[in-house]
Design a protein around this motif. Structure first.
Motif, PDB file in Angstrom:
ATOM      1  N   LYS A  40       8.860  10.245  10.362  1.00  0.00           N
ATOM      2  CA  LYS A  40       7.776  10.596  10.254  1.00  0.00           C
ATOM      3  C   LYS A  40       7.279  10.548   9.008  1.00  0.00           C
ATOM      4  CE  LYS A  40       6.362  14.728  10.359  1.00  0.00           C
ATOM      5  NZ  LYS A  40       5.876  16.071  10.871  1.00  0.00           N
ATOM      6  N   TRP A  41       8.299  11.286   8.110  1.00  0.00           N
ATOM      7  CA  TRP A  41       8.116  11.321   6.508  1.00  0.00           C
ATOM      8  C   TRP A  41       8.265  10.105   5.897  1.00  0.00           C
ATOM      9  CZ3 TRP A  41       6.921  15.185   2.981  1.00  0.00           C
ATOM     10  CH2 TRP A  41       6.590  16.395   3.624  1.00  0.00           C
ATOM     11  N   VAL A  42       9.265   9.113   6.288  1.00  0.00           N
ATOM     12  CA  VAL A  42       9.292   7.781   5.733  1.00  0.00           C
ATOM     13  C   VAL A  42       7.908   6.962   6.058  1.00  0.00           C
ATOM     14  CG1 VAL A  42      10.439   5.677   5.773  1.00  0.00           C
ATOM     15  CG2 VAL A  42      11.600   7.622   6.092  1.00  0.00           C
ATOM     16  N   HIS A  43       7.506   7.033   7.119  1.00  0.00           N
ATOM     17  CA  HIS A  43       6.357   6.141   7.508  1.00  0.00           C
ATOM     18  C   HIS A  43       5.118   6.601   6.885  1.00  0.00           C
ATOM     19  CE1 HIS A  43       8.420   4.485  11.539  1.00  0.00           C
ATOM     20  NE2 HIS A  43       8.845   3.765  10.377  1.00  0.00           N
ATOM     21  N   GLN A  44       4.900   7.812   6.639  1.00  0.00           N
ATOM     22  CA  GLN A  44       3.611   8.402   6.052  1.00  0.00           C
ATOM     23  C   GLN A  44       3.557   8.170   4.595  1.00  0.00           C
ATOM     24  OE1 GLN A  44       1.738  11.669   7.753  1.00  0.00           O
ATOM     25  NE2 GLN A  44       2.582  11.466   9.640  1.00  0.00           N
ATOM     26  N   LEU A  45       4.782   8.233   3.809  1.00  0.00           N
ATOM     27  CA  LEU A  45       4.854   8.277   2.477  1.00  0.00           C
ATOM     28  C   LEU A  45       4.971   6.643   1.960  1.00  0.00           C
ATOM     29  CD1 LEU A  45       7.260  11.043   1.259  1.00  0.00           C
ATOM     30  CD2 LEU A  45       4.672  11.027   1.560  1.00  0.00           C
ATOM     31  N   GLU A  46       5.573   5.968   2.692  1.00  0.00           N
ATOM     32  CA  GLU A  46       6.033   4.474   2.205  1.00  0.00           C
ATOM     33  C   GLU A  46       4.900   3.662   1.853  1.00  0.00           C
ATOM     34  OE1 GLU A  46       8.262   2.421   5.261  1.00  0.00           O
ATOM     35  OE2 GLU A  46       6.748   2.514   6.757  1.00  0.00           O
ATOM     36  N   VAL A  47       3.554   4.011   2.238  1.00  0.00           N
ATOM     37  CA  VAL A  47       2.592   3.113   2.070  1.00  0.00           C
ATOM     38  C   VAL A  47       1.738   3.460   0.771  1.00  0.00           C
ATOM     39  CG1 VAL A  47       2.209   2.244   4.483  1.00  0.00           C
ATOM     40  CG2 VAL A  47       1.045   4.425   3.770  1.00  0.00           C
ATOM     41  N   THR A  48       2.271   4.804   0.432  1.00  0.00           N
ATOM     42  CA  THR A  48       1.647   5.230  -0.951  1.00  0.00           C
ATOM     43  C   THR A  48       2.531   5.251  -2.192  1.00  0.00           C
ATOM     44  OG1 THR A  48       2.562   7.521  -0.631  1.00  0.00           O
ATOM     45  CG2 THR A  48       0.587   6.902   0.671  1.00  0.00           C
ATOM     46  N   ASP A  49       2.178   5.804  -3.292  1.00  0.00           N
ATOM     47  CA  ASP A  49       3.037   5.969  -4.570  1.00  0.00           C
ATOM     48  C   ASP A  49       3.919   7.206  -4.542  1.00  0.00           C
ATOM     49  OD1 ASP A  49       1.245   7.977  -4.993  1.00  0.00           O
ATOM     50  OD2 ASP A  49       0.242   6.584  -6.470  1.00  0.00           O
ATOM     51  N   ALA A  50       3.972   8.049  -3.259  1.00  0.00           N
ATOM     52  CA  ALA A  50       4.864   9.192  -3.245  1.00  0.00           C
ATOM     53  C   ALA A  50       6.281   8.870  -2.863  1.00  0.00           C
ATOM     54  CB  ALA A  50       4.172   9.979  -2.312  1.00  0.00           C
ATOM     55  N   TRP A  51       7.153   9.404  -3.239  1.00  0.00           N
ATOM     56  CA  TRP A  51       8.649   8.986  -2.910  1.00  0.00           C
ATOM     57  C   TRP A  51       9.427  10.294  -2.067  1.00  0.00           C
ATOM     58  CZ3 TRP A  51      11.143   4.820  -3.672  1.00  0.00           C
ATOM     59  CH2 TRP A  51      12.611   4.869  -3.530  1.00  0.00           C
ATOM     60  N   ASN A  52      10.071   9.854  -1.305  1.00  0.00           N
ATOM     61  CA  ASN A  52      10.664  10.899  -0.367  1.00  0.00           C
ATOM     62  C   ASN A  52      12.214  11.204  -0.757  1.00  0.00           C
ATOM     63  OD1 ASN A  52      10.785  11.834   2.141  1.00  0.00           O
ATOM     64  ND2 ASN A  52      11.651   9.955   3.113  1.00  0.00           N
ATOM     65  N   THR A  53      12.418  12.529  -0.106  1.00  0.00           N
ATOM     66  CA  THR A  53      13.863  13.249  -0.410  1.00  0.00           C
ATOM     67  C   THR A  53      14.481  13.308   0.963  1.00  0.00           C
ATOM     68  OG1 THR A  53      12.982  15.295  -0.198  1.00  0.00           O
ATOM     69  CG2 THR A  53      12.758  14.439  -2.287  1.00  0.00           C
ATOM     70  N   VAL A  54      15.648  13.444   0.846  1.00  0.00           N
ATOM     71  CA  VAL A  54      16.608  13.684   2.180  1.00  0.00           C
ATOM     72  C   VAL A  54      17.484  14.460   1.809  1.00  0.00           C
ATOM     73  CG1 VAL A  54      18.076  11.728   2.096  1.00  0.00           C
ATOM     74  CG2 VAL A  54      17.567  12.644   4.281  1.00  0.00           C
ATOM     75  N   TYR A  55      17.854  15.583   2.642  1.00  0.00           N
ATOM     76  CA  TYR A  55      18.967  16.490   2.640  1.00  0.00           C
ATOM     77  C   TYR A  55      19.200  17.116   4.083  1.00  0.00           C
ATOM     78  CZ  TYR A  55      15.785  20.380   3.469  1.00  0.00           C
ATOM     79  OH  TYR A  55      15.150  21.155   4.243  1.00  0.00           O
ATOM     80  N   LEU A  56      20.577  17.479   4.035  1.00  0.00           N
ATOM     81  CA  LEU A  56      20.917  18.210   5.413  1.00  0.00           C
ATOM     82  C   LEU A  56      21.042  19.561   5.105  1.00  0.00           C
ATOM     83  CD1 LEU A  56      22.863  15.177   7.141  1.00  0.00           C
ATOM     84  CD2 LEU A  56      20.745  15.856   7.865  1.00  0.00           C
ATOM     85  N   GLY A  57      21.815  19.792   4.071  1.00  0.00           N
ATOM     86  CA  GLY A  57      22.230  21.010   3.799  1.00  0.00           C
ATOM     87  C   GLY A  57      22.045  21.554   2.173  1.00  0.00           C
ATOM     88  N   THR A  58      21.743  22.950   2.038  1.00  0.00           N
ATOM     89  CA  THR A  58      21.618  23.191   0.838  1.00  0.00           C
ATOM     90  C   THR A  58      22.186  24.789   0.710  1.00  0.00           C
ATOM     91  OG1 THR A  58      19.183  24.260   1.159  1.00  0.00           O
ATOM     92  CG2 THR A  58      19.178  21.969   0.557  1.00  0.00           C
ATOM     93  N   HIS A  59      21.869  25.444  -0.547  1.00  0.00           N
ATOM     94  CA  HIS A  59      22.485  26.816  -0.379  1.00  0.00           C
ATOM     95  C   HIS A  59      21.482  27.794   0.451  1.00  0.00           C
ATOM     96  CE1 HIS A  59      18.633  26.668  -2.836  1.00  0.00           C
ATOM     97  NE2 HIS A  59      18.570  28.026  -2.760  1.00  0.00           N
TER      98      HIS A  59
END
Length: 566
Positions: free
Chosen positions: A318-337
């Motif tokens: 969902k995040w890919v499809h809704q951001l890809e048509v704009t000038d916004a860039w995406n992030t991906v993570y599975l774990g953090t602190h």
């Protein structure tokens, strides 16, 4: 920097922070250089060659600032000083130089929303010293009745009564983390000055902690929700947040070539687009929690529920499809602190630890977004077998456990053990396992938090000596991402989107197409991906002898494959 191409995701403009692989370091748990049991900045310097060998491009350093560590550094006492246990400013500047010498950039965690209650601003504010009266959110009233029903992200009321000022102050997190009042222009200028101070040191950007809760409405109205984080609808993406972030960009950030990523609380793709890019507030990207909340039930933190791969696939797609048509860039993570270990949460940390850890790494490093890896995930570290309250350090988890005891929800630790073992943020904060020594090569002293007893079997030294290891696979995948432009800029096409166990997608750029197939199950899964075309070569796989007939793929437990298509 590659030339601009047609058929790319987002706006098609290339940038170093889009092409980067980011590695998060939690300094107190990374490497201890002086034997006091606490990781430090010289300890990171000692491992600079390791970071270079891993192949990452950016280090994200969680707060190194002076702090009483009520919330492990996110309660800042002095933004311009380094915590004594971590070293000093000379050590920090040497770390920056060592990383830059290896073409590794450094971004800092910046806490804009709150400070420590030991910060001089709060101490002056509670005494109502001239110019500091409104630096925080103060409300006078009955000391037995909080101003509203908002709750803290750590449980309990979001308000604490201060006996010195005889008023309530707001803390959306720990009681020792009072929220700054960004309505006050002096607060805004003070924080802009802090950001500029570090940029002038030569750092390469920031991860802005919980940035989108900085704006609170006048009057502090009650929250509508009865469960979860009460009041969230009032302070997430609050009334003046775009003014604050836009001004931060205009006044400071716009003058530097830096990476900026905001941690979005309860954020949607639509809201994210307003923060990012030149048509937004100027941030490069934000990250969200949609996929990491799937295992929360109606009772929140205490309610661990099962999840399906289809849910994670849908949340991230969902995040890919809704951001890809704009000038916004995406992030991906599975774990953090802030999360459990990914091999334990999303994989199988027992029978298929290697397979599931490498499968998860494949998703992370082939997805259309800037990937954020957390220390230790590259060797498949797992959750810790917590057995007592005394072992724990995480303010969030300990707060909840103590409340459970007080409320009669639990009589002893055994009543909460299963949830703590699954949920606690301490799982990510146990020391990095460098060797099979008694203290895992982390320290010569007593570690500030227990070391996972499986360090004899899971450690860097062992995996460095083996061609087939989680570490070797991460190195291979990072190198692949760097060499294959479609993995950064290619369009994302979801395949076999109704398959219950397989997540498959193509990444296409001009006339090049790569195919990624991931089996999120502890058994073989069959899938027909012939619609994608024919295989030219196998670029990566966490098993030997991967098949190439896309019409009849039999993916083994947690198998991951990356193909180049004809």
């Amino acid at each position: 920097m590659c030339a601009s191409r047609a058929g790319t995701i987002g706006d098609g403009e290339q940038a170093w922070w889009k092409e980067a692989v980011v590695y998060e370091i939690y300094p107190q748990s990374f490497n201890d250089s002086d034997g006091d049991g606490i990781g430090d900045i010289p300890g990171i310097i000692e491992k600079a060659d390791y970071l270079d060998e891993l192949g990452i491009d950016v280090v994200w350093l969680t707060p190194p600032y002076d702090s009483p560590h009520a919330d492990n550094g996110y309660d800042v006492r002095d933004y311009r000083s380094i915590l004594d246990e971590f070293g000093d400013m000379d050590d920090f500047e040497r770390l920056l130089e060592e990383l830059h010498d290896r073409d590794i950039r450094l971004i800092l965690d910046m806490v804009l929303n709150h400070t420590s209650d030991e910060h001089e601003w709060f101490q002056k504010s509670r005494r109502e010293e001239d110019g500091y009266e409104d630096f925080y959110h103060w409300v006078e009233g009955d000391p037995d009745e909080p101003p509203n029903n908002w709750t803290s992200g750590f449980g309990g009321s979001a308000w604490a009564y201060d006996e010195v000022r005889e008023a309530w102050y707001l803390h959306l997190f720990h009681e020792k983390q009072p929220d700054l009042n960004w309505r006050n222009p002096e607060v805004r200028q003070s924080m802009y000055d802090v950001v500029e101070f570090w940029l002038e040191k030569g750092i390469d950007g920031f991860r802005f902690d919980v940035f989108n809760v900085m704006s609170k409405p006048e009057g502090y109205p009650d929250g509508d929700s009865e469960g979860g984080w009460v009041g969230m609808e009032h302070f997430s993406d609050g009334p003046r947040i775009h003014e604050y972030i836009g001004d931060l960009y205009d006044e400071v950030l716009s003058e530097y070539d830096v990476m900026t990523v905001g941690e979005g609380m309860d954020i949607t793709p639509r809201a994210a687009k307003r923060y990012c890019g030149p048509s937004g507030d100027g941030l490069n990207m934000v990250y969200h929690y949609d996929h990491t909340l799937l295992d929360y039930g109606e009772d929140g933190w205490w309610d661990v529920v099962d999840w399906e791969v289809s849910e994670i696939r849908e949340a991230l797609t969902k995040w890919v499809h809704q951001l890809e048509v704009t000038d916004a860039w995406n992030t991906v993570y599975l774990g953090t602190h802030d999360t459990p270990r990914i091999a334990s949460r999303f994989g199988n940390d027992d029978r298929y630890r290697y397979e599931s850890a490498t499968m998860l790494g494949t998703l992370l490093l082939t997805f259309p977004a800037t990937p954020f890896c957390f220390q230790g995930d590259e060797i498949g570290m797992t959750n810790y077998p917590w057995s007592s309250r005394e072992e724990m350090r995480d303010a969030d988890a300990t707060n909840r456990v103590e409340m459970a005891f007080e409320e009669g929800r639990a009589e002893g630790f055994s009543d909460v053990q299963d949830v703590v073992r699954y949920r606690s943020r301490d799982n990510a904060r146990t020391p990095v396992q460098w060797s099979d020594d008694d203290m895992a090569g982390f320290t010569d002293g007593e570690p500030w938090i227990p070391i996972n007893p499986n360090s004899e079997d899971i450690n860097v030294a062992d995996q460095r000596d083996r061609a087939e290891s989680v570490l070797a696979y991460y190195q291979e995948l990072i190198e692949l991402r760097h060499s294959e432009d479609p993995l950064v800029y290619g369009v994302y096409d979801l395949l076999a989107e109704d398959h219950p166990r397989v997540w498959a997608f193509a990444r296409s750029l001009d006339d090049e197409t790569l195919l990624v197939a991931l089996n999120w199950a502890g058994r073989t899964s069959r899938v027909d991906l012939s619609e994608a075309g024919s295989v030219e070569s196998v670029l990566a796989c966490n098993y030997d002898d991967p098949g190439t007939d896309l019409g009849s793929l039999a993916l083994r437990p947690y198998e991951a494959r990356v193909y180049r298509l004809e």
